[in-house]
Design a protein around this motif. Structure first.
Motif, short mmCIF file in Angstrom:
data_model
loop_
_atom_site.label_atom_id
_atom_site.label_comp_id
_atom_site.label_asym_id
_atom_site.label_seq_id
_atom_site.Cartn_x
_atom_site.Cartn_y
_atom_site.Cartn_z
N GLU A 60 -4.87 0.34 -0.06
CA GLU A 60 -6.31 0.15 0.01
C GLU A 60 -6.81 0.49 1.41
O GLU A 60 -6.14 0.22 2.41
CB GLU A 60 -6.67 -1.30 -0.35
N TRP A 61 -7.98 1.09 1.45
CA TRP A 61 -8.57 1.50 2.74
C TRP A 61 -9.09 0.27 3.48
O TRP A 61 -9.65 -0.65 2.88
CB TRP A 61 -9.71 2.48 2.49
N THR A 62 -8.89 0.23 4.78
CA THR A 62 -9.49 -0.81 5.61
C THR A 62 -9.92 -0.18 6.92
O THR A 62 -9.37 0.87 7.32
CB THR A 62 -8.50 -1.97 5.87
N GLU A 63 -10.88 -0.76 7.58
CA GLU A 63 -11.34 -0.17 8.83
C GLU A 63 -11.81 -1.26 9.78
O GLU A 63 -12.05 -2.41 9.40
CB GLU A 63 -12.46 0.84 8.57
N LYS A 116 -0.86 7.93 3.09
CA LYS A 116 0.01 8.31 4.20
C LYS A 116 1.03 9.33 3.70
O LYS A 116 1.77 9.07 2.74
CB LYS A 116 0.71 7.09 4.79
N ALA A 130 -6.15 4.73 1.51
CA ALA A 130 -5.52 5.50 2.59
C ALA A 130 -4.23 6.08 2.05
O ALA A 130 -3.42 5.37 1.44
CB ALA A 130 -5.24 4.59 3.78
N ASP A 151 -11.49 2.88 -2.55
CA ASP A 151 -11.21 3.67 -1.35
C ASP A 151 -9.78 3.40 -0.92
O ASP A 151 -9.36 2.23 -0.82
CB ASP A 151 -12.16 3.28 -0.22
N SER A 203 -7.46 11.37 8.74
CA SER A 203 -8.28 10.38 9.44
C SER A 203 -7.51 9.69 10.56
O SER A 203 -8.10 9.09 11.45
CB SER A 203 -8.78 9.33 8.45
N SER A 262 -9.59 13.84 0.86
CA SER A 262 -10.00 14.60 2.05
C SER A 262 -8.78 15.26 2.69
O SER A 262 -7.80 14.58 3.03
CB SER A 262 -10.67 13.68 3.06
N HIS A 317 -4.70 10.20 5.20
CA HIS A 317 -5.88 10.85 4.64
C HIS A 317 -6.69 9.82 3.86
O HIS A 317 -6.13 8.96 3.18
CB HIS A 317 -5.48 12.00 3.72
N ARG A 318 -8.00 9.94 3.95
CA ARG A 318 -8.86 9.06 3.17
C ARG A 318 -9.11 9.68 1.80
O ARG A 318 -9.27 10.89 1.67
CB ARG A 318 -10.18 8.83 3.89
#
Length: 436
Positions: free
Chosen positions: A238-241, A152, A150, A148, A130, A126, A139-140
């Motif tokens: 790894e993506w985390t939220e 940077k 992240a 998924d 984000s 993307s 960016h994701r």
């Protein structure tokens, strides 16, 4: 003039304009006092407008200026309410917001760092950031194996901006002292400068994060995203939220505030023993509360290396102060160079200065509030106060400076959260020298 030097000049002009703006308001304040308004009323107005200008400028910048703003934001809880209100929102924005980088610039950095075929490493990417940080934006994306992630990406020219901003900020550290009562700003800036220059190589941050991720793998309370790939100016994790602590501070329930405060305290005190490192960038933008109730921790560019864990001296000092043993406290402070040779201090005065700081450990659970932190800041920041005079006579050895700043920052977040935390049990478990 190239784009980067032109922007550097613009940034310098904005930073340099802050003292000029303050000078103008002070002169205007004199005029208002001559017109009959009270000095207290005028000073409050000048302080509030100064704060608004400082954070408005910092909020438009990246690099060192924004990093300093983020570090400063956790001390917002120490500022009296009548002064903090005008810029509380600006402080919160500094924790996560910065002007975005254009997509074509992001692609150029990715090509330079990951190669011309960088797109083949992702299933999707993307261009819309984000999140943003002081020297990069996130960016994701989806990694080629379906994870998924992240991504940077460091801002071009971040290194020049970082050094330029910190140089400028050092020039008017006295001005910023007014909005950080009880804290010496210049040593803080100098220490921040040294630490933040280390963050320019994302490979170092990736190595730090790998250590934390290994230490907290499978932990019941903390999640550290694993590193997928890294280069000097790009890092993939790894993506985390979750819900940012800034949101919980603003609108979280009492239960969420207390839970987040407990997890943050556990992480702060346990990390050195578990990983040999201390996360040294404490502001609410670096922590999130996940749906599973675990604390997500981000941004490992700044760390303190503590291979033996937290220093035993700090635990001993805390225990002795808690027990009220003033003579033993002074002896320990002298032997560890917190009191310089030739400096004469009364043991009772030293204990009176330090005892309120260990107040959170006197009870099973302590309620961290803005009011409590403001009281401490006023006590040590008032030049007429005996405690302030004692504090100025004490020395902080360089090896403790970063630990001191991080602990102050974590305490500031707890007070912003308005959290009730079992601090005594946490310190007893993880701080060497306190309970043994």
């Amino acid at each position: 003039m190239s784009e980067i030097p032109r922007k550097a000049v613009q940034r310098t002009a904005k930073l340099a304009g802050i003292p000029l703006g303050v000078a103008g308001r002070v002169v205007g304040g004199w005029g208002k006092r001559l017109a009959g308004r009270s000095s207290e009323e005028v000073n409050a107005e000048v302080s509030a407008k100064t704060a608004e200008q400082v954070f408005a400028v910092l909020g438009q910048l990246k690099g060192g200026a924004m990093k300093f703003g983020q570090a400063l934001s956790v001390f917002e809880a120490a500022v009296p309410d009548e002064l903090a209100e005008p810029y509380r929102e600006a402080l919160t924005k500094l924790q996560t917001a910065a002007p975005p980088m254009p997509g074509r610039t992001v692609h150029r950095v990715l090509t330079e760092q990951l190669g011309s075929a960088w797109r083949s490493r992702f299933e999707s990417f993307s261009d819309e950031p984000s999140a943003s940080a002081s020297i990069g934006q996130v960016h994701r994306a989806v990694w080629h194996d379906g994870r998924d992630v992240a991504v940077k990406v460091q801002y071009p020219g971040a290194d020049e901006a970082l050094q330029s901003d910190l140089k400028q900020l050092l020039r008017f550290s006295r001005l910023l002292q007014a909005i950080m009562p009880g804290t010496e700003v210049r040593p803080l800036l100098e220490e921040l400068r040294d630490r933040y220059l280390e963050e320019l190589d994302y490979r170092t941050e990736a190595d730090n994060q790998r250590v934390f991720a290994k230490a907290f793998h499978g932990d019941a309370n903390v999640v550290v995203p694993r590193v997928v790939a890294s280069s000097p100016k790009v890092m993939v994790t790894e993506w985390t939220e979750g819900v940012p602590l800034s949101t919980i501070i603003r609108s979280g329930s009492v239960e969420d505030r207390d839970h987040a405060g407990r997890l943050l305290s556990e992480f702060h005190f346990s990390a050195p023993s578990r990983s040999g490192l201390l996360h040294a960038d404490p502001h609410p933008g670096n922590f999130m509360l996940g749906a599973d109730g675990r604390l997500r921790v981000l941004d490992f560019g700044a760390v303190a290396r503590l291979p033996e864990g937290l220093p035993r001296t700090l635990g001993l000092m805390t225990r002795i102060a808690l027990d009220g043993r003033s003579s033993d406290l002074v002896d320990l402070l002298r032997s560890e160079h917190f009191i310089r040779p030739g400096t004469e201090l009364h043991a009772e005065d030293v204990l009176a200065y330090l005892a309120p700081f260990v107040e959170p450990l006197r009870t099973e659970r302590f309620h961290f509030t803005r009011k409590w932190l403001q009281k401490q800041a006023e006590r040590v920041g008032d030049l007429r106060s005996p405690d302030s005079q004692t504090g100025r006579s004490l020395n902080l050895p360089p090896q403790y400076l970063l630990i001191h700043r991080v602990t102050l920052g974590a305490t500031g977040i707890l007070c912003q959260l308005d959290a009730t935390v079992p601090a005594r049990a946490i310190v007893s478990r993880w701080q060497p020298g306190f309970a043994d």
